[in-house]
Design a protein around this motif. Structure first.
Motif, PDB file in Angstrom:
ATOM      1  N   VAL A 109       0.837  -1.203   0.000  1.00  0.00           N
ATOM      2  CA  VAL A 109       0.000   0.000   0.000  1.00  0.00           C
ATOM      3  C   VAL A 109       0.870   1.250   0.000  1.00  0.00           C
ATOM      4  N   LEU A 110       1.863   1.290   0.892  1.00  0.00           N
ATOM      5  CA  LEU A 110       2.729   2.456   0.972  1.00  0.00           C
ATOM      6  C   LEU A 110       3.620   2.578  -0.266  1.00  0.00           C
ATOM      7  N   ILE A 111       4.126   1.444  -0.754  1.00  0.00           N
ATOM      8  CA  ILE A 111       4.983   1.481  -1.937  1.00  0.00           C
ATOM      9  C   ILE A 111       4.210   2.017  -3.138  1.00  0.00           C
ATOM     10  N   GLY A 112       2.950   1.604  -3.254  1.00  0.00           N
ATOM     11  CA  GLY A 112       2.119   2.106  -4.346  1.00  0.00           C
ATOM     12  C   GLY A 112       1.956   3.611  -4.285  1.00  0.00           C
ATOM     13  N   HIS A 113       1.720   4.143  -3.073  1.00  0.00           N
ATOM     14  CA  HIS A 113       1.605   5.594  -2.910  1.00  0.00           C
ATOM     15  C   HIS A 113       2.906   6.300  -3.274  1.00  0.00           C
ATOM     16  N   VAL A 114       4.024   5.744  -2.819  1.00  0.00           N
ATOM     17  CA  VAL A 114       5.313   6.398  -3.033  1.00  0.00           C
ATOM     18  C   VAL A 114       5.677   6.427  -4.515  1.00  0.00           C
TER      19      VAL A 114
END
Length: 261
Positions: A109-114
């Motif tokens: 989830v965080l990697i997708g945002h970044v």
């Protein structure tokens, strides 16, 4: 599938999700993008002649060359505010709780945002750069290696501030708070060497402008694109970017993993 393959697959899925959200709801990105473009046009066409004389230039084109590198980095700071808002929305609207019940990689989830934010930041930089070229910015002396180094600096800067923005989004109770928490990403460039040289500022203010992440990054980008002196600013810019990226990553990961929502 191996755990690495699963992580890559899930992160790719989350990246597509965030890019689709950005395409369907472009108003936030456009509003943030308009700030550096409006400042560029304002300072060039309203204050350009006066500011050029103030920095020892000959005409408005000298100030355009001075201004554009700072505005490119300010564009990254503006774009990452949208990341903080997007992360906060995900945390408060319940979708994260749903993701945690599914068999997906926890960090996806965080990697997708970044990754989505970095791609949007670079696209925004290209657009602002195109506006700069349209009004007279030129970098005729930069070599291919210097252009590559400039691009690498922009990507590293975007990555660092994106992780900080993710952390700000995770600690914010709602989208409005996330936008307010991320406001320093727009204010810091205004307090840097983006618009006037540090040595031309009041003596008491110079340390504020000099000892912050934007000023060494701006001076490094100017040196790469315009051939000005970089000095120690290159190492300082890289150190700031790496430090902020590591800080933002561990802060975001700790907050995301401990958040009960």
């Amino acid at each position: 599938m191996s755990s690495l393959a699963l992580a890559v697959r899930d992160s790719s899925t989350m990246l597509r999700r965030n890019l689709l959200h950005a395409r369907r709801y472009p108003s936030l990105t456009l509003n943030l993008l308009l700030t550096p473009i409006m400042l560029l046009l304002l300072f060039v066409y309203i204050f350009g002649d006066v500011m050029s004389a103030g920095i020892g230039g000959g005409d408005r084109s000298d100030y355009i060359a001075y201004l554009v590198p700072g505005l490119l980095l300010m564009t990254i700071g503006s774009t990452t505010i949208g990341t903080a808002v997007s992360v906060s929305n995900d945390m408060t609207e319940g979708i994260i709780a749903r993701f945690r019940t599914m068999a997906i990689h926890r960090g996806a989830v965080l990697i997708g945002h970044v990754v989505s934010s970095v791609l949007q930041s670079i696209a925004s930089v290209v657009l602002v750069g195109a506006v700069g070229v349209a009004i007279g910015f030129r970098s005729t002396d930069a070599t291919a290696l210097e252009w590559l180094a400039a691009f690498g600096l922009l990507v590293l800067f975007a990555l660092a501030f994106t992780w900080i923005a993710v952390g700000m989004g995770l600690i914010s109770p709602n989208a409005e708070a996330a936008s307010n928490n991320a406001l320093p990403m727009i204010l810091l460039p205004l307090l840097s060497s983006a618009f006037v040289p540090v040595e031309g500022m009041p003596g008491w203010f110079q340390p504020i402008a000099e000892y912050q992440p934007f000023t060494p990054a701006i001076e490094t980008l100017r040196g790469l694109l315009l051939g000005t002196e970089i000095g120690h600013n290159g190492w300082l810019a890289v150190a700031w970017c790496l430090g902020l990226a590591v800080l933002g990553y561990f802060w975001s990961a700790a907050k995301f993993n401990s958040d009960p929502k």
